[in-house]
Design a protein around this motif. Structure first.
Motif, mmCIF file in Angstrom:
data_model
loop_
_atom_site.group_PDB
_atom_site.id
_atom_site.type_symbol
_atom_site.label_atom_id
_atom_site.label_comp_id
_atom_site.label_asym_id
_atom_site.label_seq_id
_atom_site.Cartn_x
_atom_site.Cartn_y
_atom_site.Cartn_z
ATOM 1 N N SER A 207 0.827 -1.204 0.000
ATOM 2 C CA SER A 207 0.000 0.000 0.000
ATOM 3 C C SER A 207 0.862 1.255 0.000
ATOM 4 N N ARG A 208 1.991 1.209 0.739
ATOM 5 C CA ARG A 208 2.891 2.367 0.783
ATOM 6 C C ARG A 208 3.527 2.625 -0.580
ATOM 7 N N ALA A 209 3.854 1.552 -1.309
ATOM 8 C CA ALA A 209 4.465 1.712 -2.627
ATOM 9 C C ALA A 209 3.485 2.315 -3.627
ATOM 10 N N VAL A 210 2.211 2.002 -3.464
ATOM 11 C CA VAL A 210 1.181 2.506 -4.384
ATOM 12 C C VAL A 210 0.697 3.885 -3.976
ATOM 13 N N SER A 211 0.788 4.203 -2.689
ATOM 14 C CA SER A 211 0.195 5.417 -2.140
ATOM 15 C C SER A 211 0.747 6.684 -2.796
ATOM 16 N N SER A 212 -0.128 7.681 -2.856
ATOM 17 C CA SER A 212 0.262 8.991 -3.377
ATOM 18 C C SER A 212 -0.729 10.028 -2.863
ATOM 19 N N ASP A 213 -0.199 11.206 -2.501
ATOM 20 C CA ASP A 213 -1.078 12.290 -2.068
ATOM 21 C C ASP A 213 -1.780 12.950 -3.246
ATOM 22 N N ASN A 214 -1.292 12.695 -4.431
ATOM 23 C CA ASN A 214 -1.889 13.259 -5.647
ATOM 24 C C ASN A 214 -2.960 12.295 -6.165
ATOM 25 N N PRO A 215 -4.237 12.682 -6.149
ATOM 26 C CA PRO A 215 -5.298 11.769 -6.598
ATOM 27 C C PRO A 215 -5.080 11.255 -8.021
ATOM 28 N N LEU A 220 -3.966 6.639 -11.561
ATOM 29 C CA LEU A 220 -3.226 6.037 -12.666
ATOM 30 C C LEU A 220 -2.462 4.785 -12.226
ATOM 31 N N VAL A 221 -1.835 4.832 -11.047
ATOM 32 C CA VAL A 221 -1.047 3.692 -10.591
ATOM 33 C C VAL A 221 -1.946 2.500 -10.278
ATOM 34 N N VAL A 222 -3.033 2.735 -9.535
ATOM 35 C CA VAL A 222 -3.921 1.621 -9.152
ATOM 36 C C VAL A 222 -4.597 1.044 -10.381
ATOM 37 N N LEU A 223 -5.116 1.902 -11.260
ATOM 38 C CA LEU A 223 -5.804 1.406 -12.448
ATOM 39 C C LEU A 223 -4.829 0.688 -13.372
ATOM 40 N N GLY A 224 -3.650 1.261 -13.574
ATOM 41 C CA GLY A 224 -2.663 0.614 -14.436
ATOM 42 C C GLY A 224 -2.209 -0.721 -13.883
ATOM 43 N N LEU A 225 -1.941 -0.778 -12.574
ATOM 44 C CA LEU A 225 -1.529 -2.035 -11.943
ATOM 45 C C LEU A 225 -2.616 -3.090 -12.078
ATOM 46 N N THR A 226 -3.863 -2.687 -11.887
ATOM 47 C CA THR A 226 -4.973 -3.642 -11.952
ATOM 48 C C THR A 226 -5.134 -4.217 -13.351
ATOM 49 N N VAL A 227 -5.124 -3.366 -14.352
ATOM 50 C CA VAL A 227 -5.289 -3.838 -15.729
ATOM 51 C C VAL A 227 -4.111 -4.719 -16.137
ATOM 52 N N LEU A 228 -2.898 -4.337 -15.709
ATOM 53 C CA LEU A 228 -1.721 -5.141 -16.023
ATOM 54 C C LEU A 228 -1.814 -6.530 -15.393
ATOM 55 N N VAL A 229 -2.144 -6.583 -14.110
ATOM 56 C CA VAL A 229 -2.269 -7.876 -13.423
ATOM 57 C C VAL A 229 -3.407 -8.697 -14.038
ATOM 58 N N ALA A 230 -4.507 -8.050 -14.391
ATOM 59 C CA ALA A 230 -5.620 -8.765 -15.016
ATOM 60 C C ALA A 230 -5.193 -9.375 -16.350
ATOM 61 N N GLY A 231 -4.403 -8.620 -17.142
ATOM 62 C CA GLY A 231 -3.934 -9.163 -18.411
ATOM 63 C C GLY A 231 -2.981 -10.330 -18.231
ATOM 64 N N PHE A 245 -9.524 -8.816 -8.512
ATOM 65 C CA PHE A 245 -9.985 -9.023 -7.142
ATOM 66 C C PHE A 245 -8.805 -9.138 -6.182
ATOM 67 N N LEU A 246 -7.762 -9.849 -6.594
ATOM 68 C CA LEU A 246 -6.595 -10.034 -5.746
ATOM 69 C C LEU A 246 -5.820 -8.732 -5.556
ATOM 70 N N VAL A 247 -5.779 -7.884 -6.577
ATOM 71 C CA VAL A 247 -5.151 -6.576 -6.423
ATOM 72 C C VAL A 247 -5.893 -5.765 -5.364
ATOM 73 N N GLY A 248 -7.218 -5.815 -5.399
ATOM 74 C CA GLY A 248 -8.011 -5.100 -4.403
ATOM 75 C C GLY A 248 -7.744 -5.587 -2.992
ATOM 76 N N ILE A 249 -7.584 -6.909 -2.826
ATOM 77 C CA ILE A 249 -7.304 -7.467 -1.506
ATOM 78 C C ILE A 249 -5.939 -7.002 -1.000
ATOM 79 N N ALA A 250 -4.961 -6.893 -1.894
ATOM 80 C CA ALA A 250 -3.598 -6.549 -1.491
ATOM 81 C C ALA A 250 -3.481 -5.109 -1.003
ATOM 82 N N LEU A 251 -4.400 -4.230 -1.407
ATOM 83 C CA LEU A 251 -4.354 -2.836 -0.975
ATOM 84 C C LEU A 251 -5.212 -2.658 0.272
ATOM 85 N N SER A 252 -4.786 -1.811 1.174
ATOM 86 C CA SER A 252 -5.521 -1.646 2.423
ATOM 87 C C SER A 252 -5.328 -0.230 2.945
#
Length: 425
Positions: A207-215, A220-231, A245-252
């Motif tokens: 979560s810390r690696a993905v986190s950003s104060d800039n919405p 972009l990071v969460v959506l890009g990571l999700t689509v990449l993992v899904a592919g 689904f697993l990407v969502g579980i990994a973030l908290s």
């Protein structure tokens, strides 16, 4: 007309129509899913106004819709919550599978569709709609009820089961051998186990690696990571939906909350496109022949879902009224049923019309069942009041000096404690 111009006009008209239908459904108090399916039927082949230029774009949008649906569902739960639910609710999950998957499999075999279609239709009738049920609980003000954690526990087990079921179904639909299917299942189980382990042990680091104060950056990071993992998951013969689904579980924590707030509007848009796309691929003329089987299947699986909820709530110590509410709330089917049917139409095209009719029936009946199952059960099971004894003759009653005083009123029988009150134990 230029191809790009036609695409923009068609796409704009579809999205505008979805917005109007969604607003109409909100005012009526029902899920918009059946209206989206009906819109797809109207715009699809054999419908009133078939689309031409935007069909390929809508197909891609539908894939994104499934990915976002599962991502945001995963964001609702932490890995520890999932493991805890598995330990405490697995007997209810087994009962849920037996009572609700078997009718779908039996229906496919009776209709002569074969074993692969039986596995697919079993999933269609098994999985409740997390999205519809979450909305119903909020609309009815039941989020704090004693039975609500039981409902969510059953839904979580179903969602986790999809991580095994969807890869298995994908392998069967692809015609893989027993060895190939087993390998796919092992890869899926290994992936799920690895992600759960990383989420439990190193969830904060991820979560810390993905986190950003800039919405914008977080989106972009969460959506890009999700689509990449899904592919990548799709390439490994594991469902893209499971990967999301697993990407969502990994973030908290705050990352999950921020991502949920940013992605929720995108999910609603592309999920609506997904339901429209499913309707586009269903010929309206194919629904009337399967309407009777869909009604029979909907009736049977409504009763089996109510039985599932009763059993799960009883195990959790919920009182009778809450057990009925649990069963009625679990009736709705929706997004997962459509996802499964969408995968299976290539092998058995008749599953599409049957699943569409089935989901239309239960996505309308679901909110009604959640609201009325408990009052109806209470009325049907209410015991008649015992007949009052005949009054003695007035002459036989001796006179009393306090005859003019009011007689004491009998206390009413004790009633069951209000199940609707939130539990603080």
């Amino acid at each position: 007309m230029h191809e790009t111009t036609a695409l923009l006009i068609e796409l704009g008209a579809v999205i505008l129509a979805l917005g109007i239908l969604g607003r109409l459904a909100g005012r009526v108090g029902f899920s918009a899913i059946p209206l989206y399916l009906l819109a797809g039927l109207a715009f699809g082949h054999g419908g009133l106004l078939p689309l031409q230029a935007s069909e390929e774009f809508i197909a891609t949008g539908a894939e994104i819709g499934v990915i976002l649906l599962l991502l945001l569902l995963g964001l609702e739960y932490s890995a520890s919550e999932l493991v805890s639910n598995l330990k405490t609710q697995y007997p209810s999950g087994i009962v849920d599978f037996v009572l609700n998957a078997v009718p779908g499999a039996a229906a496919a075999l009776i209709l002569g569709w074969g074993p692969v279609a039986a596995v697919a239709l079993a999933g269609v009738t098994w999985i409740s709609s997390s999205g519809v049920i979450a909305k119903v609980l909020g609309d009815l003000g039941r989020l704090g009820n004693r039975e609500t954690p039981v409902i969510l526990g059953v839904l979580v087990i179903e969602d986790l089961a999809m991580a095994v079921y969807l890869p298995l179904l994908t392998a069967l639909l692809a015609g893989l051998s027993l060895a190939g299917g087993s390998l796919t299942l092992l890869i899926s189980l290994g992936t799920v186990g690895a992600v759960l382990y990383l989420a439990l042990r190193h969830g904060r680091l991820i979560s810390r690696a993905v986190s950003s104060d800039n919405p914008e950056m977080l989106l972009l990071v969460v959506l890009g990571l999700t689509v990449l993992v899904a592919g990548v998951a799709q390439e490994l013969q594991v469902s893209a939906a499971v990967g999301a689904f697993l990407v969502g579980i990994a973030l908290s924590g705050e990352v999950a909350e921020g991502a949920h707030n940013l992605l929720a509007p995108l999910r609603d848009l592309f999920a609506a496109v997904f339901f429209v796309f499913f309707g586009l691929n269903t010929d309206p003329a194919a629904i009337p022949p399967v309407l009777v089987p869909a009604l029979i299947l909907a009736t049977i699986t409504t009763l089996t879902k109510i039985g599932t909820g009763w059993y799960a709530a009883k195990r959790a110590g919920v009182r009778t009224a809450g057990r009925w509410r649990t069963g009625g709330t679990l009736v709705a089917r929706g997004e997962f049923s459509i996802v499964i049917a969408g995968l299976a139409v290539g092998v058995e095209p008749r599953i599409g019309p049957l699943a569409t009719a089935y989901v239309l029936i239960l996505v309308i009946l679901g909110p009604l069942a959640a609201r009325w199952t408990e009052p109806l059960a209470r009325r049907l099971t209410r015991k008649p009041a015992p007949a009052a004894p005949a009054p003695a003759a007035a002459a036989a009653v001796p006179a009393s000096p306090d005859a003019g005083a009011a007689s004491p009123v009998a206390e009413p029988p004790a009633t069951e404690a209000n199940d609707a009150a939130p539990s603080h134990t």
